[in-house]
Design an enzyme around this catalytic site. Structure first.
Site, PDB file in Angstrom:
ATOM      1  CG  HIS A  87       0.527   4.160  -6.414  1.00  0.00           C
ATOM      2  ND1 HIS A  87      -0.386   4.437  -7.221  1.00  0.00           N
ATOM      3  CD2 HIS A  87       0.243   2.744  -5.889  1.00  0.00           C
ATOM      4  CE1 HIS A  87      -1.279   3.532  -7.592  1.00  0.00           C
ATOM      5  NE2 HIS A  87      -0.797   2.497  -6.871  1.00  0.00           N
ATOM      6  CG  MET A 129      -1.812   1.246   1.298  1.00  0.00           C
ATOM      7  SD  MET A 129      -3.047   1.311   0.044  1.00  0.00           S
ATOM      8  CE  MET A 129      -3.242   3.007  -0.085  1.00  0.00           C
ATOM      9  CG  HIS A 144       2.485  -0.475  -8.319  1.00  0.00           C
ATOM     10  ND1 HIS A 144       1.696  -0.955  -9.554  1.00  0.00           N
ATOM     11  CD2 HIS A 144       1.596  -0.353  -7.571  1.00  0.00           C
ATOM     12  CE1 HIS A 144       0.631  -0.461  -9.343  1.00  0.00           C
ATOM     13  NE2 HIS A 144       0.115  -0.288  -8.324  1.00  0.00           N
ATOM     14  CD  GLU A 145       2.029  -0.652  -3.530  1.00  0.00           C
ATOM     15  OE1 GLU A 145       1.406   0.614  -3.516  1.00  0.00           O
ATOM     16  OE2 GLU A 145       1.714  -1.573  -4.168  1.00  0.00           O
TER      17      GLU A 145
END
Ligand code: B3K
Ligand code: ZN
Length: 853
Positions: free
Chosen positions: A298, A260, A294-295
């Site tokens: 973000h 996350m 990816h995180e």
């Protein structure tokens, strides 16, 4: 009777927030059963909308201790989902809401909100977990700076942003960047850090920390390296630098998904942080690299620019997946990465698009948003961006992205905002392209060809089958990259992109000396199913000579698929064209071993089931399984000498390196040993298992033995060696179940759920048995329905503790309507049994309801 079933939320009903938040101050007094959360929230009426609205704050499972407005105590009466303060009780203009609530993280098995994982406090707020922490307008279009104070007798206390002060038993954090509540995070526990530094392109120093449990600090090196490479890459490729003084990553054992992207404090499933050569496979290393990137990515695509509402989820997820795919291609091999992505897309997204859970990349309604973190929103969403880039060109893509970042920094945006930056940068109307976001289902392109007098005409027809709620489909704008290959293997026409924007279109190529073989959809230029009937010889020609590596791979796959379908339907056998093509490919030392490893694989059982279903047949999982087994046996026998050469030649001497070169060699070696096991009764696999000094080879060798129903001694040895390592034990469970013979899978999975190490509340462990059973199609669909029953029993049980994780695993049933009436009946009765269960969650109710519709 009143309908109490949860009502869907519709995109069309979006209303902007009545109140905005200027500042949030939170204090946490942590205690396992009674954590106190004090909030001070500065509200002001949203100037964009007319005044006089009630203040509605979301809140679930909170015990309200006290609340004040501008310091005056108020009588607030929360309901099941929040609290409403009537407009008449609100001061004019800005006001301060203060509240104290109590929550119990220890009993939070849903792993959403504030919960505990083996003594450590952590949070997961996306999508709507913040409302389980305190009362708040828990929606992404309300963005605010946060200050957080944590009080607990624990050595490490973390939240978003920069550390502003700390002392014994407390710490204060300040995140100056306005953010939605879903990006809030808090971690507290007995943790140790691996630390490093990064200097941004703007010359600012950033402290990097990866926090793990004591004892795991030796397994963070690869994640740290991947983080630093991600940071440089985002600067170099997108011009985006990190924007805080500190970047923290925490590894947590109990986590519902991969990771996350909370601002400045990414929280990870420990499976995507911890790695050592002995315990992690090359696939694990690649997953760590991808998810770390990816995180991190973000931070710009998701955090700085977020989503207006959850229908826009692909705005951040599709884009961030596309970015992580680009990154991985740059770090490793573009060709191999693209092939792997295509395989994943087919396995997960095409499967979703073909069944009852199909939905557009931008859905129009949902009951539980957590059910929409899907392959369609993520992977198909990334494909749409790849197509946009192909249609407008790389330079224009870059200009569009620069415009997106400058125009929308600090905003909560929509797909319309996204399309607009492309329309403006390219000077082109993209309204037809936008249908890709709105229309569910995988388009089919049927190909017909005409050849006369040196002129070759290609006719493409597109159609998209109906999906739930969308019986009729409009034609899409589909970029079809293609080239032409001559009968001698020479390229006659280099890659060009055809734009298919009508239901049917023809394209003619003149002046050709010989009838060409068309290489269509190069690079997998659009997420479609291409029906292009070629002979085995033509496919073999493309496998040997296509200049596009993705289509070389695709040609080999199509060849294998045609043969397997003929084996299933007519009892045919793999013939010399296929076996020679495979042999030639295997011997071609100019080809990347990673490519050869992929090209040696067969279409999966699920791929074959879907191909049969698409052709109007009813797939028989047993027949599919047997055909694959027979094909593997024939390939192994025909290629044995070459496989033995590869097995010997693909060793990776020297210290273990997780880089793509060595990983590719190991992948090919494992493929070779798996096939050889079918002719040497596992002799080489046993040897490899015994000598392995890395998990890729140990697990690969053991898997090769399990796949021929051998390896009992290795199973026991693997357990003895690794019973103390949670992540490796997940592999121990999963490998056995996924390789089990069809008639043994359910029984084995059932036995393993009784194993002392089976901890069903841990999502990784649950998936390693129940998820793995679903990934063994012949075992899952074994006659009698024992697997269906077992999976349903466990879904019901897990739903009571962790609805989000349970709903996700329920997708194992999504293809049920493909199968014969006996299996359909068995599955339907299990789905109905789940549906009838008292107290079923909203998550599971929505998923099973859609599957039964
Ligand atoms: N954004 C999170 C996923 C949240 C899932 C909530 N059910 C991880 C990611 O996509 O990067
Ligand atoms: Zn994401």
């Amino acid at each position: 009777m009143r309908d109490t079933s949860p009502q869907p939320i519709h995109l069309a009903e979006y209303q902007p927030p009545a109140y905005l938040v200027d500042q949030v101050d939170l204090t946490f007094r942590l205690a396992p059963r009674a954590t106190r959360v004090l909030s001070r929230i500065h509200f002001r009426p949203n100037p964009g909308i007319h005044a006089g609205h009630d203040l509605r704050l979301d809140g679930e499972g909170l015990r309200l201790i006290s609340a004040t407005l501008d310091g005056q105590p108020i009588e607030a009466q929360p309901d099941a989902t929040g609290v409403t303060i009537p407009a008449t009780a609100l001061p004019d203009g800005a006001f301060l809401w203060e509240a104290e609530v109590e929550i119990a993280p220890e009993g939070n098995t849903a792993l959403e909100g504030l919960y505990m994982s083996r003594g450590m406090y952590c949070t997961q707020c996306e999508a709507e977990g913040f409302r389980k922490i305190t009362f708040y307008p828990d929606r992404p279009d309300v963005m605010a700076p946060f200050r957080v104070r944590i009080e607990a007798d624990l050595p490490v206390l973390l939240s978003n942003g920069n550390l502003s002060a700390k002392g014994p038993g407390w710490a204060e954090w300040h995140d100056p960047h306005p953010k939605p509540s879903y990006l809030f995070a808090l971690v507290a526990g007995d943790l140790v850090a691996t630390s490093d530094q990064f200097r941004t392109m703007e010359g600012r120093d950033v402290a990097l920390n990866i926090w793990v449990r004591p004892g795991d600090e030796g397994k963070t090196g690869y994640a740290m390296d991947a983080l630093k490479r991600s940071m440089i890459w985002d600067e170099q490729v997108y011009g985006r630098a990190y924007d805080l003084e500190i970047f923290n990553i925490v590894a947590v054992d109990d986590f519902n998904m991969g990771a996350m992207e909370n601002k400045g404090l990414n929280i990870f499933n420990s499976a995507y942080v911890l790695a050592s050569p002995e315990t992690a496979t090359d696939g694990n290393y690649a997953a760590i690299e991808r998810i770390i990137a990816h995180e991190y990515f973000h931070n710009w695509t998701g955090n700085r620019i977020t989503c207006r509402d959850w229908f826009q989820l692909s705005l951040k997820e599709g884009l961030t997946v596309f970015r992580d795919q680009q990154f991985m291609g740059d770090m490793r091999s573009h060709a191999v990465k693209r092939i792997e992505d295509v395989l994943t897309l087919r396995a997960r997204q095409f499967r979703e698009d073909a069944g009852p859970l199909a939905h557009p990349v931008r859905p129009e309604s949902y009951v539980e948003i957590n059910n929409f973190y899907t392959a369609t929103v993520y992977e198909k969403g990334a494909e749409l961006i790849r197509m946009l880039q192909l249609l407008v060109g790389e330079d224009c893509y870059k200009a569009a992205l620069d415009l997106y970042f400058t125009r929308h920094d600090g905003q909560a945006c929509t797909i319309e905002d996204w399309i607009a930056v492309f329309e403006e940068s390219a000077g082109r109307d993209l309204s037809q392209f936008k249908r890709w976001y709105e229309q569910a289902g995988t388009p089919r392109i049927d190909v017909t060809e005409d050849w006369r007098d040196g002129s070759y005409t290609l006719t493409l027809r597109q159609h998209t089958p109906p999906t739930p709620g969308q019986p009729l489909k409009e034609p899409l704008l589909i970029p079809v990259a293609m080239g032409l290959i001559g009968p001698d293997g020479q390229e006659l026409l280099a890659t060009q992109v055809l734009e298919l924007d009508r239901a049917e279109q023809s394209f003619t190529f003149e002046g050709l000396a010989a009838r060409p073989v068309a290489s269509l959809l190069r690079g997998f230029s659009a997420p479609v199913i291409l029906n292009h009937a070629l002979t085995s010889e033509e496919r073999a020609l493309l496998l040997a000579h296509d200049t596009d590596p993705v289509n070389r791979f695709e040609a080999g796959r199509a060849l294998a698929r045609d043969i397997l379908l003929a084996m299933i339907r007519e009892g045919a056998k793999p013939g010399p064209v296929y076996l020679d093509a495979l042999r030639q490919m295997l011997r071609d030392e100019a080809l990347d071993p990673a490519f050869r490893a992929l090209a040696l694989g067969l279409p999966s059982q699920d791929d074959l089931a879907s191909a049969l279903h698409d052709a109007g047949d009813t797939p028989d999982p047993d027949a599919i399984y047997l055909a694959r087994q027979e094909a593997l046996q024939i390939i192994a026998e025909a290629l044995a000498p070459d496989l033995a050469t590869v097995f010997a030649g693909m060793q990776t001497p020297g210290p273990y390196s997780a880089d793509a070169r060595d990983a590719g060699r190991r992948a090919l070696r494992v493929q070779a040993v798996s096939l050889l096991a079918r002719v040497d009764q596992g002799a080489k696999a046993r040897e490899m298992f015994a000598r392995a000094n890395n998990m890729t080879e140990q697990l690969g060798a053991w898997g090769a033995l399990l796949a021929i129903n051998a390896g009992e001694a290795e199973t026991a040895q693997f357990y003895r060696q690794w019973s103390g390592d949670r992540l490796v034990m997940d592999k121990w469970f999963a490998a056995q179940v996924s390789h089990a013979e069809p008639d043994q899978a359910a029984g084995l999975a059932q036995d393993l759920t009784g194993h002392p190490d089976f901890d069903w509340k841990n999502p990784n462990r649950f998936r390693s048995v129940i998820g793995a059973l679903g990934m063994n199609p012949a075992g899952f669909h074994a006659k009698g329905g024992a697997s269906y029953r077992l999976v349903a029993d466990w879904l019901i049980r897990l739903d009571g503790a962790n609805p989000q994780a349970a709903a996700r695993v329920s997708t194992l049933f999504e293809t049920w309507r493909r199968y014969d009436s006996t299996r359909q009946k068995l599955i339907r009765s299990e789905l109905e049994r789940i549906m009838a269960h008292q107290g079923l969650s909203r998550d599971m109710g929505e998923m099973v309801g859609r599957m039964l519709e």
